[in-house]
Design a protein around this motif. Structure first.
Motif, PDB file in Angstrom:
ATOM      1  N   GLN A  23       0.940  -1.335  -0.078  1.00 23.04           N
ATOM      2  CA  GLN A  23       0.016   0.011  -0.059  1.00 23.04           C
ATOM      3  C   GLN A  23       0.762   1.102   0.229  1.00 23.04           C
ATOM      4  OE1 GLN A  23      -2.243   0.606   3.613  1.00 23.04           O
ATOM      5  NE2 GLN A  23      -3.431   2.100   2.567  1.00 23.04           N
ATOM      6  N   ILE A  24       1.852   1.272   0.936  1.00 25.97           N
ATOM      7  CA  ILE A  24       2.754   2.530   0.842  1.00 25.97           C
ATOM      8  C   ILE A  24       3.562   2.656  -0.305  1.00 25.97           C
ATOM      9  CG2 ILE A  24       4.682   3.331   2.161  1.00 25.97           C
ATOM     10  CD1 ILE A  24       2.202   3.371   3.970  1.00 25.97           C
ATOM     11  N   VAL A  25       3.853   1.451  -1.053  1.00 28.09           N
ATOM     12  CA  VAL A  25       4.829   1.591  -2.281  1.00 28.09           C
ATOM     13  C   VAL A  25       3.788   2.208  -3.277  1.00 28.09           C
ATOM     14  CG1 VAL A  25       5.931   0.298  -4.137  1.00 28.09           C
ATOM     15  CG2 VAL A  25       6.580  -0.201  -1.722  1.00 28.09           C
ATOM     16  N   GLY A  26       2.694   1.575  -3.237  1.00 25.66           N
ATOM     17  CA  GLY A  26       1.892   2.041  -4.404  1.00 25.66           C
ATOM     18  C   GLY A  26       1.257   3.578  -4.375  1.00 25.66           C
ATOM     19  N   LEU A  27       1.263   4.115  -3.127  1.00 24.23           N
ATOM     20  CA  LEU A  27       0.874   5.512  -2.880  1.00 24.23           C
ATOM     21  C   LEU A  27       2.067   6.275  -3.617  1.00 24.23           C
ATOM     22  CD1 LEU A  27      -0.252   5.591   0.750  1.00 24.23           C
ATOM     23  CD2 LEU A  27      -1.647   6.028  -1.095  1.00 24.23           C
ATOM     24  N   VAL A  28       3.189   5.838  -3.250  1.00 22.21           N
ATOM     25  CA  VAL A  28       4.403   6.381  -3.708  1.00 22.21           C
ATOM     26  C   VAL A  28       4.432   6.345  -5.304  1.00 22.21           C
ATOM     27  CG1 VAL A  28       6.841   6.831  -3.836  1.00 22.21           C
ATOM     28  CG2 VAL A  28       5.671   6.598  -1.622  1.00 22.21           C
ATOM     29  N   GLN A  29       4.553   5.083  -5.915  1.00 22.57           N
ATOM     30  CA  GLN A  29       4.553   5.082  -7.392  1.00 22.57           C
ATOM     31  C   GLN A  29       3.702   5.366  -8.216  1.00 22.57           C
ATOM     32  OE1 GLN A  29       5.037   0.504  -7.130  1.00 22.57           O
ATOM     33  NE2 GLN A  29       7.259   0.609  -7.228  1.00 22.57           N
ATOM     34  N   ARG A  30       2.138   5.577  -7.475  1.00 24.44           N
ATOM     35  CA  ARG A  30       1.340   6.199  -8.336  1.00 24.44           C
ATOM     36  C   ARG A  30       1.244   7.673  -8.318  1.00 24.44           C
ATOM     37  NH1 ARG A  30      -1.550   1.900  -5.687  1.00 24.44           N
ATOM     38  NH2 ARG A  30      -2.218   3.660  -4.104  1.00 24.44           N
ATOM     39  N   GLY A  31       2.332   8.178  -7.314  1.00 19.48           N
ATOM     40  CA  GLY A  31       2.248   9.544  -7.579  1.00 19.48           C
ATOM     41  C   GLY A  31       1.233  10.225  -6.591  1.00 19.48           C
ATOM     42  N   GLU A  32       0.580   9.395  -5.726  1.00 21.10           N
ATOM     43  CA  GLU A  32      -0.447  10.106  -4.834  1.00 21.10           C
ATOM     44  C   GLU A  32       0.186  10.963  -3.629  1.00 21.10           C
ATOM     45  OE1 GLU A  32      -3.190   7.036  -3.614  1.00 21.10           O
ATOM     46  OE2 GLU A  32      -3.524   6.537  -5.985  1.00 21.10           O
ATOM     47  N   ARG A  33       1.339  10.390  -3.091  1.00 20.90           N
ATOM     48  CA  ARG A  33       2.121  11.118  -2.069  1.00 20.90           C
ATOM     49  C   ARG A  33       3.557  10.949  -2.292  1.00 20.90           C
ATOM     50  NH1 ARG A  33      -0.868   9.310   3.380  1.00 20.90           N
ATOM     51  NH2 ARG A  33      -3.016   9.962   2.830  1.00 20.90           N
ATOM     52  N   THR A  34       4.418  11.898  -2.092  1.00 19.11           N
ATOM     53  CA  THR A  34       5.692  11.621  -1.972  1.00 19.11           C
ATOM     54  C   THR A  34       6.346  10.873  -0.690  1.00 19.11           C
ATOM     55  OG1 THR A  34       6.392  13.564  -0.677  1.00 19.11           O
ATOM     56  CG2 THR A  34       5.965  14.145  -2.997  1.00 19.11           C
ATOM     57  N   VAL A  35       7.737  10.424  -1.029  1.00 17.44           N
ATOM     58  CA  VAL A  35       8.152   9.665   0.250  1.00 17.44           C
ATOM     59  C   VAL A  35       7.996  10.459   1.639  1.00 17.44           C
ATOM     60  CG1 VAL A  35      10.498   8.432   1.071  1.00 17.44           C
ATOM     61  CG2 VAL A  35       9.500   8.272  -1.510  1.00 17.44           C
ATOM     62  N   PRO A  36       8.470  11.666   1.443  1.00 16.81           N
ATOM     63  CA  PRO A  36       8.674  12.537   2.735  1.00 16.81           C
ATOM     64  C   PRO A  36       7.203  12.687   3.302  1.00 16.81           C
ATOM     65  CG  PRO A  36       9.919  13.720   1.233  1.00 16.81           C
ATOM     66  CD  PRO A  36       9.257  12.551   0.426  1.00 16.81           C
ATOM     67  N   GLU A  37       6.161  12.842   2.431  1.00 20.56           N
ATOM     68  CA  GLU A  37       4.713  12.657   2.962  1.00 20.56           C
ATOM     69  C   GLU A  37       4.144  11.483   3.590  1.00 20.56           C
ATOM     70  OE1 GLU A  37       2.463  15.814  -0.186  1.00 20.56           O
ATOM     71  OE2 GLU A  37       2.684  13.785  -0.737  1.00 20.56           O
ATOM     72  N   VAL A  38       4.505  10.484   3.048  1.00 19.16           N
ATOM     73  CA  VAL A  38       4.177   8.944   3.555  1.00 19.16           C
ATOM     74  C   VAL A  38       4.951   8.752   5.008  1.00 19.16           C
ATOM     75  CG1 VAL A  38       4.791   6.480   3.087  1.00 19.16           C
ATOM     76  CG2 VAL A  38       3.931   7.903   1.488  1.00 19.16           C
ATOM     77  N   VAL A  39       6.304   9.211   4.857  1.00 23.94           N
ATOM     78  CA  VAL A  39       7.114   9.032   6.210  1.00 23.94           C
ATOM     79  C   VAL A  39       6.550   9.819   7.312  1.00 23.94           C
ATOM     80  CG1 VAL A  39       9.278   9.815   7.230  1.00 23.94           C
ATOM     81  CG2 VAL A  39       9.414   8.749   4.943  1.00 23.94           C
ATOM     82  N   ARG A  40       5.902  10.984   7.120  1.00 25.52           N
ATOM     83  CA  ARG A  40       5.299  11.879   7.888  1.00 25.52           C
ATOM     84  C   ARG A  40       3.892  11.263   8.419  1.00 25.52           C
ATOM     85  NH1 ARG A  40       4.550  16.387   5.406  1.00 25.52           N
ATOM     86  NH2 ARG A  40       2.478  15.603   4.712  1.00 25.52           N
TER      87      ARG A  40
END
Length: 104
Positions: A23-40
């Motif tokens: 799920q986390i990887v998908g959010l980043v790969q689809r461009g829905e969130r950046t890595v820093p956003e996911v981290v936070r």
């Protein structure tokens, strides 16, 4: 007398399901969130998220710079089997030596 520095509170090691990682990887790969956003947003570390992304790319065949998850699991199983077989050989060596002394 030297003072000891107070230790930083250690974080307990968290375990994540493969579904959560995907799920986390998908959010980043689809461009829905950046890595820093996911981290936070999910209270993760930058390095672990980037590691998950790299591993997902290996598993998908996009990267060829390391082992896929399947290959890692196979390697771990083979190492475990190898350890067990080495122990078996050692036991058989000892048994052979013991019975060789008994038959003399």
């Amino acid at each position: 007398m030297a003072r000891k520095k107070p230790r930083a509170r250690q974080r307990s090691r968290r375990v994540f399901t493969p579904e959560f990682k995907a799920q986390i990887v998908g959010l980043v790969q689809r461009g829905e969130r950046t890595v820093p956003e996911v981290v936070r947003d999910f209270e993760l570390t930058d390095s672990v998220v980037r590691k998950w992304i790299t591993q997902a790319e290996r598993d998908a065949g996009v990267r060829s710079d390391g082992l896929t998850s399947e290959e890692k699991a196979e390697l771990a199983a083979l190492r475990k089997e190898n350890t067990r077989l080495r122990e078996d050989v050692e036991i058989l060596k000892r048994a052979t030596a013991f019975f060789a002394k008994e038959t003399r």
